[in-house]
Design a protein around this motif. Structure first.
Motif, PDB file in Angstrom:
ATOM      1  N   TRP A  38      52.184  65.793  35.987  1.00 48.12           N
ATOM      2  CA  TRP A  38      52.830  64.510  36.237  1.00 48.12           C
ATOM      3  C   TRP A  38      53.984  64.237  35.266  1.00 48.12           C
ATOM      4  O   TRP A  38      54.629  63.213  35.343  1.00 48.12           O
ATOM      5  CB  TRP A  38      51.822  63.364  36.203  1.00 48.12           C
ATOM      6  N   ARG A  39      54.240  65.141  34.355  1.00 50.50           N
ATOM      7  CA  ARG A  39      55.393  64.998  33.459  1.00 50.50           C
ATOM      8  C   ARG A  39      56.522  65.876  33.994  1.00 50.50           C
ATOM      9  O   ARG A  39      56.827  66.927  33.457  1.00 50.50           O
ATOM     10  CB  ARG A  39      55.006  65.404  32.033  1.00 50.50           C
ATOM     11  N   SER A  40      57.135  65.440  35.110  1.00 49.67           N
ATOM     12  CA  SER A  40      58.139  66.274  35.774  1.00 49.67           C
ATOM     13  C   SER A  40      59.517  66.178  35.120  1.00 49.67           C
ATOM     14  O   SER A  40      60.342  67.067  35.271  1.00 49.67           O
ATOM     15  CB  SER A  40      58.246  65.882  37.254  1.00 49.67           C
ATOM     16  N   GLU A  41      59.766  65.081  34.408  1.00 49.51           N
ATOM     17  CA  GLU A  41      61.065  64.914  33.750  1.00 49.51           C
ATOM     18  C   GLU A  41      60.923  65.173  32.255  1.00 49.51           C
ATOM     19  O   GLU A  41      59.907  64.866  31.649  1.00 49.51           O
ATOM     20  CB  GLU A  41      61.603  63.501  33.985  1.00 49.51           C
ATOM     21  N   GLN A  72      48.396  62.884  46.693  1.00 51.17           N
ATOM     22  CA  GLN A  72      49.093  63.122  45.428  1.00 51.17           C
ATOM     23  C   GLN A  72      48.121  63.464  44.313  1.00 51.17           C
ATOM     24  O   GLN A  72      48.371  64.358  43.497  1.00 51.17           O
ATOM     25  CB  GLN A  72      49.938  61.909  45.040  1.00 51.17           C
ATOM     26  N   GLU A 125      46.500  57.908  36.373  1.00 53.10           N
ATOM     27  CA  GLU A 125      47.943  58.147  36.279  1.00 53.10           C
ATOM     28  C   GLU A 125      48.616  57.990  37.648  1.00 53.10           C
ATOM     29  O   GLU A 125      49.653  57.345  37.771  1.00 53.10           O
ATOM     30  CB  GLU A 125      48.208  59.557  35.734  1.00 53.10           C
ATOM     31  N   VAL A 126      48.021  58.612  38.682  1.00 54.70           N
ATOM     32  CA  VAL A 126      48.609  58.536  40.019  1.00 54.70           C
ATOM     33  C   VAL A 126      48.593  57.093  40.525  1.00 54.70           C
ATOM     34  O   VAL A 126      49.557  56.622  41.138  1.00 54.70           O
ATOM     35  CB  VAL A 126      47.865  59.473  40.985  1.00 54.70           C
ATOM     36  N   LEU A 146      48.738  54.299  38.761  1.00 52.45           N
ATOM     37  CA  LEU A 146      49.795  53.543  38.081  1.00 52.45           C
ATOM     38  C   LEU A 146      51.168  53.910  38.618  1.00 52.45           C
ATOM     39  O   LEU A 146      52.035  53.049  38.794  1.00 52.45           O
ATOM     40  CB  LEU A 146      49.727  53.797  36.572  1.00 52.45           C
ATOM     41  N   GLU A 147      51.359  55.204  38.901  1.00 53.43           N
ATOM     42  CA  GLU A 147      52.642  55.666  39.430  1.00 53.43           C
ATOM     43  C   GLU A 147      52.938  55.032  40.788  1.00 53.43           C
ATOM     44  O   GLU A 147      54.091  54.778  41.135  1.00 53.43           O
ATOM     45  CB  GLU A 147      52.610  57.189  39.555  1.00 53.43           C
ATOM     46  N   GLN A 148      51.886  54.747  41.565  1.00 53.88           N
ATOM     47  CA  GLN A 148      52.054  54.147  42.889  1.00 53.88           C
ATOM     48  C   GLN A 148      51.930  52.628  42.863  1.00 53.88           C
ATOM     49  O   GLN A 148      51.856  51.987  43.920  1.00 53.88           O
ATOM     50  CB  GLN A 148      51.030  54.747  43.860  1.00 53.88           C
TER      51      GLN A 148
END
Length: 445
Positions: free
Chosen positions: A81-84, A169, A218-219, A221-223
């Motif tokens: 989940w750390r894509s950047e 996801q 994490e997913v 919160l991301e959504q």
């Protein structure tokens, strides 16, 4: 340095990993993390990284606070989940004392110690958890009732897509970390989900569960959602459990399978189940460690409240799934009281210890319950000899206090800390004046 550690160092260099998170778990099952630079990793593999153990729940007293975290290279995984930005990886760690000895306070070591006992008897312990949790629209706020993301139920194909998108996801991330998922679906409560992890040895499963809970949160919160593993967030909807399938193997052979025996269960399997039944009350404070856990266990639905086993009986504490011809190695039992919010290392340790005790002592398996236990009257339950699981955290603590098995399995330090912490939680809960009491009594008394 072993080959796994060399592989980790090489992968970190090839993938340009800038941060390595070292994960471990406190006695209550909270995931802890410290990030180190890749240049520090070789020393961490050799000697560990020092930290203040007195700051971690249940680890050490102030005057003996120096401890070490030593990464287990077999648990290396990239964090997807750390894509950047720079790459990030993680490893689970063992907790050591300054002299390099395993820490008596490390839940992972508690499980390893019990697995070693099983190995001495020739067994490998495998587990397969079905993890339930709720998805809410917002993070919790004091005094505000949680709002689930939908009003759908068991196996519903929700057309709005929120639950589908979330599960897709989350599973994609889990599998990117090497955590295999077997099934996923909407559960019985509004906004309630279930994701089942594939069978693995118990230590791998416990590590995977700690990663699983973080990935799910994490997913969410991301959504723009909020995920909770609280055992019973709603009075009138099902609680979230973690029905867990258990089996013992001797090499490549399932030790629970015996062709032609009743339900194809071997003597080892029958004694293992008997051990769980005999010791169920005293291990429940570990498998269901929160005040709220007992709202789920006594709330009906599919949560077990009575100590019994049954063939394909979902109201029993222990279910023996239907036997599949030609699949003897899939023979297993399902233990149904576990919370998805438990400390998996300690929970798997006490389950295994109870089962092994049954095997070592040759416990005889009582008759199974074939009726829906919830539909029986109190007198009918008494007539067939059913005993209840602890009805509250306080009752579970009292049973655990009398247990030599749990004391021996957890070790003196973890056992004493766990009991102190749970007693404090119960006393704090007892002092509370609840909304139910105010609504019921304030207008009339």
């Amino acid at each position: 340095m072993d080959k796994q550690a060399e592989f980790v160092l090489r992968t970190i260099e090839e993938r340009d990993i800038r941060f390595v998170r070292l994960w471990f778990t406190d006695v209550l099952g909270t995931l802890k993390s410290v990030a180190i630079a890749p240049a520090e990793l070789e020393g961490a593999f050799a000697e560990g990284i020092g930290f203040d153990g007195s700051a971690i729940e249940g680890f050490a007293r102030v005057y003996e606070s120096d401890m070490l975290v030593k990464p287990d290279p077999a648990t290396f995984s990239l964090l997807p989940w750390r894509s950047e930005g720079p790459g990030v990886a993680r490893m689970f760690c063992d907790i050591l004392m300054p002299d390099g000895a395993p820490s008596y306070a490390d839940p992972r070591y508690v499980l390893k110690r019990t697995l070693s006992k099983a190995a001495d008897l020739g067994f490998t312990f495998y587990t397969h958890p079905e993890v339930e949790f709720y998805l809410f629209k917002d993070a919790p706020r004091p005094g505000v009732a949680p709002e689930p993301i939908d009003r759908y139920g068991y196996f519903d194909n929700a057309p709005n897509g929120v639950a589908h998108d979330f599960r897709r996801q989350a599973i994609t991330m889990l599998e990117a970390m090497g955590i295999s998922v077997e099934y996923s679906h909407h559960e019985g409560g509004p906004g309630q989900q279930e994701i089942d992890l594939r069978y693995a040895d118990a230590l791998t499963t416990a590590d995977n569960l700690m990663a699983f809970r973080l990935v799910v949160q994490e997913v969410a919160l991301e959504q723009g959602l909020y995920a909770s593993f609280m055992p019973k967030p709603f009075t009138d909807h099902p609680g979230s459990g973690m029905h867990t399938h258990l089996s013992l193997f001797e090499g490549d052979r399932n030790a629970f399978f015996e062709p032609g025996a009743p339900y194809q269960l071997s003597k080892v399997a029958r004694s293992f189940i008997a051990g769980l039944i005999v010791h169920a009350p005293e291990i429940t404070a570990v498998t269901n460690q929160w005040v709220n856990s007992y709202k789920r266990l006594t709330g009906g639905a599919e949560a077990p409240a009575w100590i019994c086993w049954g063939h394909n009986n979902r109201s029993a504490l222990i279910r023996v799934p239907m036997y599949k011809p030609s699949k003897g190695n899939s023979t297993r039992i399902e233990f149904r009281s576990l919370d998805s919010a438990c400390n998996p290392y300690l929970a798997f340790a006490v389950l295994l210890a109870a089962g092994l005790k049954g095997i070592e002592e040759g416990y005889e398996l009582p008759a199974g319950a074939e009726d829906d236990v919830w539909s029986l009257t109190e007198s009918e339950r008494r007539a067939i000899g059913l005993k209840p699981l602890p009805l509250s955290l306080n009752q579970a603590i009292q049973a655990m206090e009398r247990s030599e098995l749990v004391a021996e399995t957890l070790g003196e330090h973890v056992y004493d800390f766990f009991l102190r912490n749970k007693r404090a939680e119960w006393e704090e809960y007892r002092r509370q004046v609840t909304t139910w009491e105010l609504d019921r009594y304030l207008p009339t008394l």
